[in-house]
Design a protein around this motif. Structure first.
Motif, PDB file in Angstrom:
ATOM      1  N   TRP A   1       0.826  -1.207   0.000  1.00  0.00           N
ATOM      2  CA  TRP A   1       0.000   0.000   0.000  1.00  0.00           C
ATOM      3  C   TRP A   1       0.859   1.256   0.000  1.00  0.00           C
ATOM      4  O   TRP A   1       1.832   1.341   0.755  1.00  0.00           O
ATOM      5  N   PRO A   2       0.499   2.244  -0.809  1.00  0.00           N
ATOM      6  CA  PRO A   2       1.207   3.528  -0.751  1.00  0.00           C
ATOM      7  C   PRO A   2       0.872   4.248   0.550  1.00  0.00           C
ATOM      8  O   PRO A   2      -0.170   3.969   1.171  1.00  0.00           O
ATOM      9  N   PRO A   3       1.730   5.161   1.006  1.00  0.00           N
ATOM     10  CA  PRO A   3       1.507   5.822   2.295  1.00  0.00           C
ATOM     11  C   PRO A   3       0.174   6.555   2.394  1.00  0.00           C
ATOM     12  O   PRO A   3      -0.378   6.679   3.489  1.00  0.00           O
ATOM     13  N   HIS A   4      -0.348   7.026   1.270  1.00  0.00           N
ATOM     14  CA  HIS A   4      -1.578   7.827   1.297  1.00  0.00           C
ATOM     15  C   HIS A   4      -2.844   6.977   1.243  1.00  0.00           C
ATOM     16  O   HIS A   4      -3.960   7.504   1.298  1.00  0.00           O
ATOM     17  N   ALA A   5      -2.725   5.654   1.151  1.00  0.00           N
ATOM     18  CA  ALA A   5      -3.906   4.800   0.996  1.00  0.00           C
ATOM     19  C   ALA A   5      -4.729   4.760   2.272  1.00  0.00           C
ATOM     20  O   ALA A   5      -4.191   4.726   3.378  1.00  0.00           O
TER      21      ALA A   5
ATOM     22  N   PRO B   1     -11.369   2.751 -10.804  1.00  0.00           N
ATOM     23  CA  PRO B   1     -11.235   4.211 -10.860  1.00  0.00           C
ATOM     24  C   PRO B   1     -11.397   4.861  -9.491  1.00  0.00           C
ATOM     25  O   PRO B   1     -11.956   4.289  -8.562  1.00  0.00           O
ATOM     26  N   HIS B   2     -10.885   6.092  -9.407  1.00  0.00           N
ATOM     27  CA  HIS B   2     -10.998   6.926  -8.200  1.00  0.00           C
ATOM     28  C   HIS B   2     -10.240   6.348  -7.012  1.00  0.00           C
ATOM     29  O   HIS B   2     -10.609   6.569  -5.859  1.00  0.00           O
TER      30      HIS B   2
ATOM     31  N   ALA C   1      -9.407  -0.808  -0.110  1.00  0.00           N
ATOM     32  CA  ALA C   1      -8.801   0.491   0.204  1.00  0.00           C
ATOM     33  C   ALA C   1      -9.353   1.557  -0.728  1.00  0.00           C
ATOM     34  O   ALA C   1      -9.823   1.271  -1.838  1.00  0.00           O
ATOM     35  N   ARG C   2      -9.285   2.793  -0.256  1.00  0.00           N
ATOM     36  CA  ARG C   2      -9.601   3.970  -1.057  1.00  0.00           C
ATOM     37  C   ARG C   2      -8.349   4.844  -1.133  1.00  0.00           C
ATOM     38  O   ARG C   2      -7.433   4.681  -0.339  1.00  0.00           O
ATOM     39  N   ARG C   3      -8.339   5.753  -2.088  1.00  0.00           N
ATOM     40  CA  ARG C   3      -7.192   6.642  -2.303  1.00  0.00           C
ATOM     41  C   ARG C   3      -5.898   5.821  -2.407  1.00  0.00           C
ATOM     42  O   ARG C   3      -4.865   6.176  -1.839  1.00  0.00           O
ATOM     43  N   ALA C   4      -5.978   4.722  -3.150  1.00  0.00           N
ATOM     44  CA  ALA C   4      -4.868   3.761  -3.189  1.00  0.00           C
ATOM     45  C   ALA C   4      -4.247   3.650  -4.577  1.00  0.00           C
ATOM     46  O   ALA C   4      -3.763   2.577  -4.957  1.00  0.00           O
ATOM     47  N   ASP C   5      -4.249   4.735  -5.355  1.00  0.00           N
ATOM     48  CA  ASP C   5      -3.566   4.707  -6.651  1.00  0.00           C
ATOM     49  C   ASP C   5      -2.100   4.346  -6.449  1.00  0.00           C
ATOM     50  O   ASP C   5      -1.436   4.865  -5.539  1.00  0.00           O
ATOM     51  N   GLY C   6      -1.612   3.441  -7.287  1.00  0.00           N
ATOM     52  CA  GLY C   6      -0.213   3.040  -7.185  1.00  0.00           C
ATOM     53  C   GLY C   6       0.040   1.877  -6.257  1.00  0.00           C
ATOM     54  O   GLY C   6       1.203   1.531  -6.008  1.00  0.00           O
TER      55      GLY C   6
END
Length: 203
Positions: A40-44, A92-93, A137-142
């Motif tokens: 997971w990226p830190p912002h996820a 998406p999103h 997860a949300r906000r998990a781009d990358g």
């Protein structure tokens, strides 16, 4: 099915309700394993273990006048459902989900029957096509997703009415299954921790 109670458990504060397939402990453990295999990226915003579920319908707030009719209306036929969830996917999103490989007929029938019940109460029904999935997860781009995964098999024959509380988190209010409706026990408070919480009494 047995006769439905006429009054559901009332949620605290302003209830934001949804209907979901609620995982058993074994299925929840398998979902958690899939979630934790992802980088997971830190912002996820990763979904915590207690909130993993498969949404059938989001209801939102319910007018007070509808509370006496809600449980009876939501008690619809539910056959045995067997779902296979595939590998994690980026939607998406910023959503990362475990999508169902297909929508089995009993699940489609349950979703449709609940849509009719909600519409009959004058509550909103999602118009988009039903795409059964578990959100990880949300906000998990990358996010670093595993390339392959053995399908996760989920068998169930019940569904749940759940309240999403901003402070207490998710709380199952009632379960619907082959034996009818099972109401949840009231949560304990700081002043009642030494006594079992009484079961709500339908009126």
């Amino acid at each position: 099915m047995s006769a439905a109670p006429t009054t559901p458990v009332r949620a605290s504060r302003s209830p934001r309700l949804f209907i979901a397939l609620w995982p058993s402990p074994a299925v929840r453990a398998a979902l958690l394993e899939r979630r934790d295999a992802i980088r997971w990226p830190p912002h996820a915003a990763v979904v915590v273990e207690a909130r993993l579920h498969l949404t059938l319908h989001f209801i939102g707030t319910v007018p007070n006048a509808l509370w006496p009719h809600l449980l009876a209306a939501l008690q619809v036929p539910c056959g045995r459902i067997e779902i296979e969830l595939g590998a994690a996917r980026q939607w998406p999103h910023g959503l990362v989900v475990l999508p169902a490989l297909s929508t089995p007929p009993p699940l489609s029938a349950l979703h449709g029957a609940l849509a009719v019940a909600l519409a009959g109460l004058g509550l909103p029904v999602e118009r988009r096509a039903f795409r059964p999935h578990v959100t990880l997860a949300r906000r998990a781009d990358g996010a670093g997703l595993p390339a392959l995964a053995v399908p996760l098999h989920w068998r169930c024959e019940s569904y749940a009415l759940v309240n999403s509380d901003p402070v207490q988190g998710y709380r199952v209010l009632a379960r619907f299954g082959p034996r009818g409706i099972t109401l949840a026990r009231a949560p304990r408070t700081a002043t009642t921790q030494t006594r079992p919480a009484p079961a709500p009494t339908p009126r």
